[in-house]
Design a protein around this motif. Sequence first.
Motif, PDB file in Angstrom:
ATOM      1  N   GLY A 171      13.681  44.301   3.198  1.00  0.00           N
ATOM      2  CA  GLY A 171      13.288  43.756   2.137  1.00  0.00           C
ATOM      3  C   GLY A 171      12.338  44.929   1.340  1.00  0.00           C
ATOM      4  O   GLY A 171      12.580  44.643   0.053  1.00  0.00           O
ATOM      5  N   PHE A 172      11.680  45.489   1.724  1.00  0.00           N
ATOM      6  CA  PHE A 172      11.025  46.788   0.974  1.00  0.00           C
ATOM      7  C   PHE A 172      11.470  48.001   1.775  1.00  0.00           C
ATOM      8  O   PHE A 172      11.613  48.213   3.039  1.00  0.00           O
ATOM      9  CB  PHE A 172       9.480  46.450   0.946  1.00  0.00           C
ATOM     10  CG  PHE A 172       8.996  45.376   0.297  1.00  0.00           C
ATOM     11  CD1 PHE A 172       9.126  45.539  -1.172  1.00  0.00           C
ATOM     12  CD2 PHE A 172       8.362  44.395   0.963  1.00  0.00           C
ATOM     13  CE1 PHE A 172       8.402  44.339  -1.889  1.00  0.00           C
ATOM     14  CE2 PHE A 172       8.074  43.271   0.249  1.00  0.00           C
ATOM     15  CZ  PHE A 172       8.263  43.183  -1.311  1.00  0.00           C
ATOM     16  N   LYS A 221       8.841  44.024   5.761  1.00  0.00           N
ATOM     17  CA  LYS A 221       8.544  42.819   5.061  1.00  0.00           C
ATOM     18  C   LYS A 221       6.936  42.597   5.276  1.00  0.00           C
ATOM     19  O   LYS A 221       6.662  42.869   6.323  1.00  0.00           O
ATOM     20  CB  LYS A 221       9.324  41.778   4.885  1.00  0.00           C
ATOM     21  CG  LYS A 221       9.372  41.027   6.177  1.00  0.00           C
ATOM     22  CD  LYS A 221      10.291  39.861   6.181  1.00  0.00           C
ATOM     23  CE  LYS A 221      10.484  39.147   7.668  1.00  0.00           C
ATOM     24  NZ  LYS A 221      11.506  37.957   7.566  1.00  0.00           N
ATOM     25  N   GLY A 224      10.471  40.937  -0.437  1.00  0.00           N
ATOM     26  CA  GLY A 224      11.185  41.940  -0.951  1.00  0.00           C
ATOM     27  C   GLY A 224      12.595  41.429  -1.262  1.00  0.00           C
ATOM     28  O   GLY A 224      12.879  40.314  -1.467  1.00  0.00           O
ATOM     29  N   LYS A 225      13.669  42.537  -1.331  1.00  0.00           N
ATOM     30  CA  LYS A 225      15.114  42.281  -1.424  1.00  0.00           C
ATOM     31  C   LYS A 225      15.547  42.777  -0.493  1.00  0.00           C
ATOM     32  O   LYS A 225      16.192  44.135  -0.388  1.00  0.00           O
ATOM     33  CB  LYS A 225      15.499  42.693  -3.018  1.00  0.00           C
ATOM     34  CG  LYS A 225      16.675  42.424  -3.270  1.00  0.00           C
ATOM     35  CD  LYS A 225      17.238  43.053  -4.386  1.00  0.00           C
ATOM     36  CE  LYS A 225      18.690  42.588  -4.815  1.00  0.00           C
ATOM     37  NZ  LYS A 225      19.338  43.253  -6.071  1.00  0.00           N
ATOM     38  N   ARG A 237       9.555  50.125  -2.823  1.00  0.00           N
ATOM     39  CA  ARG A 237      10.417  49.353  -3.674  1.00  0.00           C
ATOM     40  C   ARG A 237      11.396  48.180  -2.978  1.00  0.00           C
ATOM     41  O   ARG A 237      11.541  48.634  -1.849  1.00  0.00           O
ATOM     42  CB  ARG A 237      11.435  50.503  -4.582  1.00  0.00           C
ATOM     43  CG  ARG A 237      12.376  51.157  -3.580  1.00  0.00           C
ATOM     44  CD  ARG A 237      13.222  51.913  -4.339  1.00  0.00           C
ATOM     45  NE  ARG A 237      14.374  52.537  -3.759  1.00  0.00           N
ATOM     46  CZ  ARG A 237      14.196  53.696  -3.167  1.00  0.00           C
ATOM     47  NH1 ARG A 237      13.290  54.328  -2.862  1.00  0.00           N
ATOM     48  NH2 ARG A 237      15.424  53.782  -2.037  1.00  0.00           N
ATOM     49  N   PRO A 238      11.862  47.243  -3.704  1.00  0.00           N
ATOM     50  CA  PRO A 238      12.741  46.513  -3.096  1.00  0.00           C
ATOM     51  C   PRO A 238      13.994  47.043  -2.607  1.00  0.00           C
ATOM     52  O   PRO A 238      14.381  47.898  -2.977  1.00  0.00           O
ATOM     53  CB  PRO A 238      12.934  45.347  -4.024  1.00  0.00           C
ATOM     54  CG  PRO A 238      11.847  45.695  -5.188  1.00  0.00           C
ATOM     55  CD  PRO A 238      11.603  47.112  -5.060  1.00  0.00           C
TER      56      PRO A 238
END
Length: 119
Positions: free
Chosen positions: A37-38, A106, A112-113, A31-32
């Motif tokens: 990022g993930f 990442k 991702g975030k 998930r982000p």
Amino acid sequence: MITISEQAALKVKEMLAAENNPNLFLRVGVRPGGCSGFTYGMGWDQEIKEGDETFEQNGIKIVVDKDSYPYIKGTEIDFKESLMGGGFSIQNPNAVASCGCGASFKTALAEGKAEKCDD
């Protein structure tokens, strides 16, 4: 494909036995979030969803959702014991960068975030 080592499979079997539910399987996904990022996720599930990828290895059924699979295709799950305890480790060939804890990554195609790292 997702692979799981014999050592990790033994630990998952031990944990599944404690759940006392023969319908459970290991769900792995991303998930982000996290520093890079993930972030990885692993847990029990008993429902296969449309588009899920399913694998069986060393007696363990592993299911990955269709959105996570491109990011973790080819991943190897292991379990390592140490003097400080034990834990699962993930070797992801798609990760081009990861955080120090190894739980966030990442890929070359997706970032991702990323979130602030809790050092």
